[in-house]
Motif scaffolding. Structure first.
Motif, short mmCIF file in Angstrom:
data_model
loop_
_atom_site.label_atom_id
_atom_site.label_comp_id
_atom_site.label_asym_id
_atom_site.label_seq_id
_atom_site.Cartn_x
_atom_site.Cartn_y
_atom_site.Cartn_z
N UNK A 64 -0.43 -3.04 -1.10
CA UNK A 64 -0.51 -3.00 0.36
C UNK A 64 0.27 -1.78 0.87
N UNK A 65 -0.06 -1.30 2.08
CA UNK A 65 0.73 -0.21 2.67
C UNK A 65 2.05 -0.74 3.19
N UNK A 66 3.13 0.01 2.93
CA UNK A 66 4.46 -0.44 3.35
C UNK A 66 5.20 0.66 4.11
N UNK A 67 4.48 1.68 4.55
CA UNK A 67 5.10 2.79 5.26
C UNK A 67 5.42 2.46 6.70
N UNK A 68 5.73 3.50 7.46
CA UNK A 68 6.22 3.33 8.82
C UNK A 68 5.17 3.71 9.86
N UNK A 69 4.94 2.78 10.81
CA UNK A 69 4.10 3.09 11.96
C UNK A 69 4.75 4.17 12.83
N UNK A 112 5.61 5.09 -6.56
CA UNK A 112 4.31 5.06 -7.24
C UNK A 112 3.18 5.69 -6.43
N UNK A 113 3.47 6.16 -5.21
CA UNK A 113 2.41 6.68 -4.35
C UNK A 113 2.45 8.20 -4.24
N UNK A 114 2.51 8.85 -5.37
CA UNK A 114 2.47 10.31 -5.42
C UNK A 114 1.13 10.80 -4.88
N UNK A 139 5.88 13.39 -3.44
CA UNK A 139 5.80 13.83 -4.84
C UNK A 139 5.95 12.70 -5.85
N UNK A 140 6.32 11.49 -5.37
CA UNK A 140 6.52 10.37 -6.28
C UNK A 140 7.84 10.50 -7.02
N UNK A 165 -1.90 6.14 2.17
CA UNK A 165 -2.04 6.14 0.70
C UNK A 165 -0.81 6.72 0.03
N UNK A 166 0.14 7.23 0.82
CA UNK A 166 1.42 7.69 0.29
C UNK A 166 2.45 6.57 0.32
N UNK A 167 2.02 5.40 0.76
CA UNK A 167 2.94 4.27 0.97
C UNK A 167 2.43 2.98 0.32
N UNK A 168 1.54 3.10 -0.65
CA UNK A 168 0.98 1.92 -1.30
C UNK A 168 1.96 1.37 -2.34
#
Length: 323
Positions: A252-257, A278-280, A293-294, A229-232
Motif C-alpha cells: 500500500x502507499x504510505x507516503x505523505x499527502x 524498498x521503493x527505489x 534512491x532506495x 510508487x516511491x512510497x509503496x
C-alpha cells in the motif's frame, strides 16, 4: 531565418543523493568515496543517518560473546575488529561491556536508551571528522535528519565546521534554494520526528511561502509523496505484522499527502526522498522529477542518485547508482 533557436542547457549543479544509511559505516564511507567517482558539487545525505540499536559484546574467557537477535555468537578475542565491522555494516552499534553493566542495562531501559543515543552522537562526530579528512574542500556535504534520528544528534552536525545541517530551513546551492524537511506523517513505530499531515503541510509552507516566485527550488523531503510508487510498502496489521491478501503481502502507499500537495503547489525542479527503502524509483509529478534512491544499508550496499540540474532549475539528467 528560424523563429526560435534551441539552446543546449548547461549544468549548474550536480548532486549525489543518498538516504537511510541507518548507521552503516561502510555505506557512509562509500558515500564519501562517491565524490571522486561522480564528481558532484554537493554530497547530500537526506535522513535516517542513525543506527538501529546497540549490540552487547561480552567477554567469555578467550572469546567475545555477541548477543544479537536473541542468539549468542562466539568470536575469538583477536577477531574483534572484524566482528565490530560486521555489526556496524548492518547499522548497529557494538558495545563492549561486562556482565554487571549488561545486567544493569537489561533492567534499566532509560539507561539503555541514553547509551544508544550517546553511541549515535559518537558516530555522528566520527562521520564529521571523516568528511573533513577525506573530502576535497570544494565539495559541500550536507546531512539532514529523518524520522528515525534522535534530536540530540543535531547539535553534533550543527557544530561541525565541515558538515552542513539545514534542518527545517533553506540553504543556497548556487542558483538553487534547497528546502529540507525530515519529519514524516505518523507511523506505527512512533519515532521522534513525526506529526500530523496538517502540521507537516504548515511546516512546509512556512519554509517555502516566503521564497520569491523566481526561486529555483530543490525539495529534500525525507517522506515521499503519497501514491507516487516511491512510497509503496507492506501493509501492517495492529501487531505490526504484514497483511497477507491472496497469499501474498499487501502493498500500500504510505507516503505523505502534504508532500504531494507541496510538490504540485511549488513545482520544484527535483524532489529528493527516502524513508521507504524498498521503493527505489523515479516519477514525475507535474514538472517535478521525484527520486527515491532506495536503501539496502544492511547489506553494505549504497544506493544513490546522481542528479544534474540546469541553470533554469530543471533536472537535466539523473542516474540511479548501486555500489
Amino acid at each position: 531565418m528560424p523563429l526560435f533557436s534551441k539552446t543546449k542547457k548547461r549544468r549548474a549543479l550536480r548532486l549525489f543523493f543518498v538516504s537511510d544509511l541507518h548507521g552503516s559505516e561502510v555505506c557512509f564511507r562509500k558515500f564519501l568515496a562517491a565524490a571522486k567517482v561522480y564528481e558532484p558539487d554537493v554530497l547530500l545525505l537526506g535522513g535516517d543517518f542513525a543506527g538501529k540499536a546497540i549490540v552487547p559484546v561480552l567477554r567469555r574467557g578467550d572469546e567475545w560473546c555477541t548477543l544479537f537477535d536473541g542468539q549468542e555468537t562466539m568470536t575469538p578475542l583477536d577477531d574483534y575488529d572484524q566482528l565490530a565491522a560486521g555489526i556496524t555494516r548492518r547499522g548497529f552499534y557494538p558495545v563492549r561491556m561486562d556482565d554487571e553493566e549488561f545486567g544493569r542495562l537489561s533492567s534499566d531501559p532509560v539507561a539503555l536508551e541514553q547509551l544508544f543515543r550517546a553511541e549515535i552522537a559518537v558516530q555522528a562526530q566520527r562521520w564529521c571528522e571523516l568528511a573533513a579528512e577525506r573530502l576535497d574542500p570544494a565539495i559541500r556535504i550536507i546531512i539532514t535528519p529523518g524520522n528515525d534520528d534522535p534530536w540530540e544528534a543535531d547539535s553534533v552536525f550543527d557544530n561541525s565546521d565541515r558538515v552542513e545541517f539545514p534542518s527545517f530551513k533553506t540553504c543556497d546551492l548556487g542558483p538553487f534554494t534547497m528546502a529540507s524537511v525530515g519529519m514524516v506523517p505518523t507511523t506505527p513505530w512512533h519515532t521522534e520526528r513525526e506529526c500530523s499531515e496538517e502540521e507537516l503541510a504548515k511546516r512546509i509552507d512556512d519554509i517555502l511561502e516566503p521564497l520569491p516566485a523566481s526561486a529555483k527550488i530543490i525539495m529534500n523531503f525525507h517522506c515521499p509523496p503519497y501514491a507516487s510508487s516511491l512510497d509503496d510498502a507492506p501493509e501492517l496489521d495492529s501487531t505490526l505484522k504484514p497483511v497477507i491478501r491472496g497469499g501474498r503481502p499487501s502493498i500500500v502507499p504510505v507516503g505523505s499527502h502534504a508532500v504531494r500537495d507541496a510538490i504540485r503547489k511549488y513545482q520544484p525542479g527535483v524532489a529528493l526522498h527516502g524513508h521507504i527503502h524498498e521503493s527505489r524509483g523515479v516519477q514525475k509529478i507535474g514538472r517535478t522529477l521525484c527520486i527515491n534512491p532506495g536503501s539496502d544499508y544492511s547489506s553494505g550496499v549504497l544506493r544513490g542518485a546522481v542528479v544534474d540540474l540546469a541553470e533554469d532549475g530543471t533536472c537535466m539528467d539523473f542516474l540511479l547508482t548501486t555500489g
